[in-house]
Write an enzyme that holds these catalytic residues in place. Sequence first.
Site, PDB file in Angstrom:
ATOM      1  N   ASP A 185     -31.395  13.847-157.207  1.00 30.49           N
ATOM      2  CA  ASP A 185     -31.405  14.502-156.007  1.00 30.49           C
ATOM      3  C   ASP A 185     -31.725  15.545-155.588  1.00 30.49           C
ATOM      4  O   ASP A 185     -30.881  16.423-156.806  1.00 30.49           O
ATOM      5  CB  ASP A 185     -30.199  13.704-155.519  1.00 30.49           C
ATOM      6  CG  ASP A 185     -29.724  14.536-153.888  1.00 30.49           C
ATOM      7  OD1 ASP A 185     -30.856  14.013-152.758  1.00 30.49           O
ATOM      8  OD2 ASP A 185     -29.281  15.328-153.491  1.00 30.49           O
ATOM      9  N   GLU A 269     -36.273  10.961-153.186  1.00 30.16           N
ATOM     10  CA  GLU A 269     -36.712  11.094-152.215  1.00 30.16           C
ATOM     11  C   GLU A 269     -37.798  11.826-151.216  1.00 30.16           C
ATOM     12  O   GLU A 269     -37.927  12.571-151.907  1.00 30.16           O
ATOM     13  CB  GLU A 269     -35.001  12.075-151.601  1.00 30.16           C
ATOM     14  CG  GLU A 269     -34.542  11.552-150.240  1.00 30.16           C
ATOM     15  CD  GLU A 269     -33.440  12.054-149.796  1.00 30.16           C
ATOM     16  OE1 GLU A 269     -32.637  11.483-149.067  1.00 30.16           O
ATOM     17  OE2 GLU A 269     -32.677  12.680-150.867  1.00 30.16           O
ATOM     18  N   ASP A 351     -23.943  14.655-153.959  1.00 31.31           N
ATOM     19  CA  ASP A 351     -25.758  14.246-154.121  1.00 31.31           C
ATOM     20  C   ASP A 351     -25.744  13.738-155.186  1.00 31.31           C
ATOM     21  O   ASP A 351     -26.747  12.874-155.491  1.00 31.31           O
ATOM     22  CB  ASP A 351     -25.576  16.077-155.223  1.00 31.31           C
ATOM     23  CG  ASP A 351     -25.682  16.771-153.843  1.00 31.31           C
ATOM     24  OD1 ASP A 351     -26.498  16.689-152.851  1.00 31.31           O
ATOM     25  OD2 ASP A 351     -25.240  18.078-154.247  1.00 31.31           O
TER      26      ASP A 351
END
Length: 402
Positions: A185, A269, A351
């Site tokens: 992330d 992502e 996170d």
Amino acid sequence: MLIAHKIALDPNNEQETYFARAAGTARFAYNWALAEWRRQYEACKADLALPKPSQMALRRQLNSIKAEQFPWMLEVTKCAAQMAIIQLGSAFKNFFAGRAQHPKFRKKGLHDRFSLTNDQFSVDGSRIRIPNLGWVRMREALRFTGKIMSATVSRVADRWFVSITVDTLDAHLPKAENQGAVGADLGVSALATLSTGEIVTGPKAHKALLSRLQRLSRSLSRKVKGSENRKKAKARLARLHARIGNIRTDALHQLTTGLTRRFHTIGIEDLNVRGMMANRHLSRSVADMGFFEFRRQLEYKAAQRGGVVVVADRWFPSSKTCSCCGHKLETLPLSVREWTCPACGSIHDRDVNAAINLKNLAVSSTASACGEDGSGLGRKLKTKPASVKQESSTKLPMGSFG
Ligand SMILES: [Zn+2]
């Protein structure tokens, strides 16, 4: 796969002068062709019988007039002008495909570069031979083996680099050490948080050097235009920008190399960067850390080791979903760094939880899409190499900086 290796050069004075002249010729040819393209485009809109502009026709046109109108062009390699117009053709192709903005004029000091086709130079150990110029020393030898495709000589601040594009054919790196999966992330406060709980802090290049940057910019703005002092201040500022860029590039390369070396399957992502850029508080961190560059590097490095990168689509609720029970929160403001799942009571670091969800997504999508064409790797291998080549010539200083 096409990979570019950017290496610092050690030119002597004469060679530096030649580089500047060749880069000037390339810039002139590019700008001439862009102006001519616009003119011909307008003309053919008015009169449909006229041909549409093309890089090939423009190259021919320039060739036929250069000896008479621009005789100084003959002093440097003919590649400088020719390749610049080919690059303009690619820029228009990207523009028409909606991948890039309309080509702009190249500026002196900002786009100082020229390219060579592979029949116009040769590499021997840590030196490169350039037509009409002879051997130029490189700071290190070319790191990749394979067919050499092209080279671009460019200036960053006051230093010259050569970016050599190599088709590595089937040369593969060893497979990832740990054949498992990881989620990464990319964050605002840390460079990345991994599903293993590791936090990669990154260098914070801008923050540490920001005050110096501000001071130098202010001092530049006070200098009299055209003065010797202004020139010096400008060079200092350019060097600082280059240094910040190097620190950032290095950190990103270390992160992506580390991830692809350790893990086979990597979930990340697809950040809605456009949306984030609109948010002023986030935009500096986003720009600082280069999400696009992160993804680009991961994809080509994973492909070299036979790994897979799975990109979650931008609506995937990686932060809002509990990685233990799957419960999805309605909202989770950015300021909330830690939360407790109302369904199962797990306490999550925002996170780490997001990274675990990305890992789970990567694992499940590679398992279900096994053998299918759309499962990341196959598709990326086809689309990536071109952009690897394109971007790396300007943004990928993989070489040493002494
Ligand atoms: Zn839960």
